[in-house]
Design a protein around this motif. Structure first.
Motif, mmCIF file in Angstrom:
data_model
loop_
_atom_site.group_PDB
_atom_site.id
_atom_site.type_symbol
_atom_site.label_atom_id
_atom_site.label_comp_id
_atom_site.label_asym_id
_atom_site.label_seq_id
_atom_site.Cartn_x
_atom_site.Cartn_y
_atom_site.Cartn_z
ATOM 1 N N ARG A 86 42.620 26.412 20.057
ATOM 2 C CA ARG A 86 43.533 26.491 18.920
ATOM 3 C C ARG A 86 44.386 25.224 18.939
ATOM 4 N NH1 ARG A 86 46.305 30.585 20.502
ATOM 5 N NH2 ARG A 86 48.249 29.540 20.924
ATOM 6 N N LEU A 87 44.499 24.550 17.799
ATOM 7 C CA LEU A 87 45.295 23.328 17.739
ATOM 8 C C LEU A 87 46.769 23.663 17.546
ATOM 9 C CD1 LEU A 87 43.061 20.997 15.545
ATOM 10 C CD2 LEU A 87 43.129 21.210 18.035
ATOM 11 N N ASP A 88 47.627 22.945 18.272
ATOM 12 C CA ASP A 88 49.072 23.155 18.139
ATOM 13 C C ASP A 88 49.622 22.285 17.005
ATOM 14 O OD1 ASP A 88 49.332 20.541 19.146
ATOM 15 O OD2 ASP A 88 50.045 21.180 21.120
ATOM 16 N N CYS A 110 42.974 22.672 26.150
ATOM 17 C CA CYS A 110 42.484 21.478 26.854
ATOM 18 C C CYS A 110 43.197 20.186 26.471
ATOM 19 C CB CYS A 110 40.986 21.318 26.633
ATOM 20 S SG CYS A 110 40.526 20.901 24.926
ATOM 21 N N LEU A 111 44.037 20.225 25.462
ATOM 22 C CA LEU A 111 44.825 19.084 24.986
ATOM 23 C C LEU A 111 44.024 18.014 24.251
ATOM 24 C CD1 LEU A 111 47.258 18.644 28.011
ATOM 25 C CD2 LEU A 111 47.712 19.749 25.823
ATOM 26 N N ARG A 112 42.751 18.301 23.925
ATOM 27 C CA ARG A 112 41.980 17.342 23.134
ATOM 28 C C ARG A 112 42.325 17.502 21.654
ATOM 29 N NH1 ARG A 112 35.914 18.610 24.694
ATOM 30 N NH2 ARG A 112 36.800 20.711 24.673
ATOM 31 N N THR A 113 42.124 16.438 20.889
ATOM 32 C CA THR A 113 42.284 16.517 19.442
ATOM 33 C C THR A 113 41.024 17.144 18.855
ATOM 34 O OG1 THR A 113 41.272 14.361 19.047
ATOM 35 C CG2 THR A 113 43.675 14.395 19.406
ATOM 36 N N GLY A 114 41.107 17.566 17.606
ATOM 37 C CA GLY A 114 39.927 18.107 16.936
ATOM 38 C C GLY A 114 38.801 17.093 16.894
ATOM 39 N N SER A 115 39.139 15.846 16.681
ATOM 40 C CA SER A 115 38.139 14.776 16.643
ATOM 41 C C SER A 115 37.478 14.589 18.008
ATOM 42 C CB SER A 115 38.793 13.465 16.186
ATOM 43 O OG SER A 115 37.856 12.425 16.184
ATOM 44 N N GLU A 116 38.283 14.608 19.070
ATOM 45 C CA GLU A 116 37.714 14.473 20.415
ATOM 46 C C GLU A 116 36.766 15.629 20.728
ATOM 47 O OE1 GLU A 116 41.365 12.052 22.565
ATOM 48 O OE2 GLU A 116 41.416 14.244 22.511
ATOM 49 N N ILE A 117 37.170 16.827 20.335
ATOM 50 C CA ILE A 117 36.322 17.999 20.566
ATOM 51 C C ILE A 117 35.004 17.833 19.815
ATOM 52 C CG2 ILE A 117 36.092 20.480 20.137
ATOM 53 C CD1 ILE A 117 39.200 20.606 20.611
ATOM 54 N N ALA A 118 35.082 17.412 18.554
ATOM 55 C CA ALA A 118 33.883 17.255 17.728
ATOM 56 C C ALA A 118 32.924 16.203 18.273
ATOM 57 C CB ALA A 118 34.286 16.901 16.299
ATOM 58 N N GLU A 160 33.064 7.900 29.422
ATOM 59 C CA GLU A 160 34.106 8.114 28.411
ATOM 60 C C GLU A 160 34.790 9.464 28.612
ATOM 61 O OE1 GLU A 160 32.811 6.137 24.296
ATOM 62 O OE2 GLU A 160 31.235 7.400 25.187
ATOM 63 N N ARG A 161 34.004 10.516 28.852
ATOM 64 C CA ARG A 161 34.592 11.845 29.064
ATOM 65 C C ARG A 161 35.510 11.847 30.280
ATOM 66 N NH1 ARG A 161 29.284 13.540 27.272
ATOM 67 N NH2 ARG A 161 28.574 13.541 29.423
ATOM 68 N N GLN A 162 35.088 11.237 31.365
ATOM 69 C CA GLN A 162 35.910 11.196 32.572
ATOM 70 C C GLN A 162 37.199 10.417 32.332
ATOM 71 O OE1 GLN A 162 35.632 12.799 35.494
ATOM 72 N NE2 GLN A 162 33.819 13.835 34.689
ATOM 73 N N TYR A 163 37.128 9.325 31.566
ATOM 74 C CA TYR A 163 38.322 8.548 31.242
ATOM 75 C C TYR A 163 39.321 9.398 30.453
ATOM 76 C CZ TYR A 163 41.424 5.178 29.101
ATOM 77 O OH TYR A 163 42.547 4.522 28.684
ATOM 78 N N VAL A 164 38.839 10.092 29.430
ATOM 79 C CA VAL A 164 39.725 10.937 28.616
ATOM 80 C C VAL A 164 40.366 12.007 29.488
ATOM 81 C CG1 VAL A 164 39.818 12.612 26.728
ATOM 82 C CG2 VAL A 164 38.506 10.501 26.451
ATOM 83 N N MET A 165 39.579 12.664 30.343
ATOM 84 C CA MET A 165 40.122 13.741 31.185
ATOM 85 C C MET A 165 41.100 13.226 32.234
ATOM 86 S SD MET A 165 37.004 16.484 31.661
ATOM 87 C CE MET A 165 35.874 15.350 32.424
ATOM 88 N N ARG A 166 40.838 12.052 32.774
ATOM 89 C CA ARG A 166 41.670 11.525 33.856
ATOM 90 C C ARG A 166 42.908 10.769 33.355
ATOM 91 N NH1 ARG A 166 37.848 8.932 35.998
ATOM 92 N NH2 ARG A 166 38.278 6.963 35.000
ATOM 93 N N GLU A 167 42.753 10.022 32.241
ATOM 94 C CA GLU A 167 43.826 9.131 31.788
ATOM 95 C C GLU A 167 44.561 9.613 30.535
ATOM 96 O OE1 GLU A 167 44.686 6.471 33.597
ATOM 97 O OE2 GLU A 167 43.039 6.796 34.993
ATOM 98 N N ILE A 168 43.861 10.147 29.581
ATOM 99 C CA ILE A 168 44.459 10.485 28.285
ATOM 100 C C ILE A 168 45.097 11.871 28.270
ATOM 101 C CG2 ILE A 168 44.016 10.767 25.810
ATOM 102 C CD1 ILE A 168 43.685 7.864 26.840
ATOM 103 N N LEU A 169 44.328 12.878 28.650
ATOM 104 C CA LEU A 169 44.829 14.251 28.554
ATOM 105 C C LEU A 169 46.085 14.515 29.382
ATOM 106 C CD1 LEU A 169 41.471 16.236 28.427
ATOM 107 C CD2 LEU A 169 42.837 15.305 26.541
ATOM 108 N N PRO A 170 46.201 14.008 30.603
ATOM 109 C CA PRO A 170 47.434 14.263 31.365
ATOM 110 C C PRO A 170 48.693 13.744 30.674
ATOM 111 C CG PRO A 170 45.721 13.522 32.844
ATOM 112 C CD PRO A 170 45.194 13.325 31.428
ATOM 113 N N MET A 171 48.572 12.679 29.896
ATOM 114 C CA MET A 171 49.736 12.117 29.202
ATOM 115 C C MET A 171 50.198 13.009 28.047
ATOM 116 S SD MET A 171 49.029 8.001 29.138
ATOM 117 C CE MET A 171 47.641 8.135 28.019
ATOM 118 N N ARG A 172 49.361 13.929 27.619
ATOM 119 C CA ARG A 172 49.683 14.801 26.481
ATOM 120 C C ARG A 172 50.423 16.068 26.875
ATOM 121 N NH1 ARG A 172 43.981 14.165 23.271
ATOM 122 N NH2 ARG A 172 44.289 11.980 22.722
ATOM 123 N N LYS A 173 50.554 16.316 28.146
ATOM 124 C CA LYS A 173 51.255 17.534 28.590
ATOM 125 C C LYS A 173 52.722 17.455 28.213
ATOM 126 C CE LYS A 173 48.128 18.676 32.261
ATOM 127 N NZ LYS A 173 47.912 18.869 33.669
#
Length: 67
Positions: free
Chosen positions: A25-27, A35-43, A52-65
């Motif tokens: 569910r998007l906030d 999971c903190l991904r955007t709809g576009s990232e999920i798609a 690319e997936r590992q980069y997003v999980m390791r670097e991008i998603l933690p910054m969104r908390k």
């Protein structure tokens, strides 16, 4: 013919890394509450390569908390 085919009983596709926890569910910010991904990232997740997936999980998603 030798080799694995998609309909071969022994064929198993490699697992795709994902941060999905099944709460989809998007906030208000546009991020999935699970999971903190955007709809576009999920798609596009399946079209990304593993690096690319590992980069997003390791670097991008933690910054969104939230703090």
């Amino acid at each position: 013919m030798f080799g694995c085919m998609p309909n071969d009983a022994y064929f198993t596709a490699p697992a795709i890394s994902t941060p999905c926890v099944g709460i989809c569910r998007l906030d208000d910010r546009g991020y999935c509450v699970g999971c903190l991904r955007t709809g576009s990232e999920i798609a596009h997740w399946r079209n990304m390569d593993e690096v690319e997936r590992q980069y997003v999980m390791r670097e991008i998603l933690p910054m969104r908390k939230l703090p």
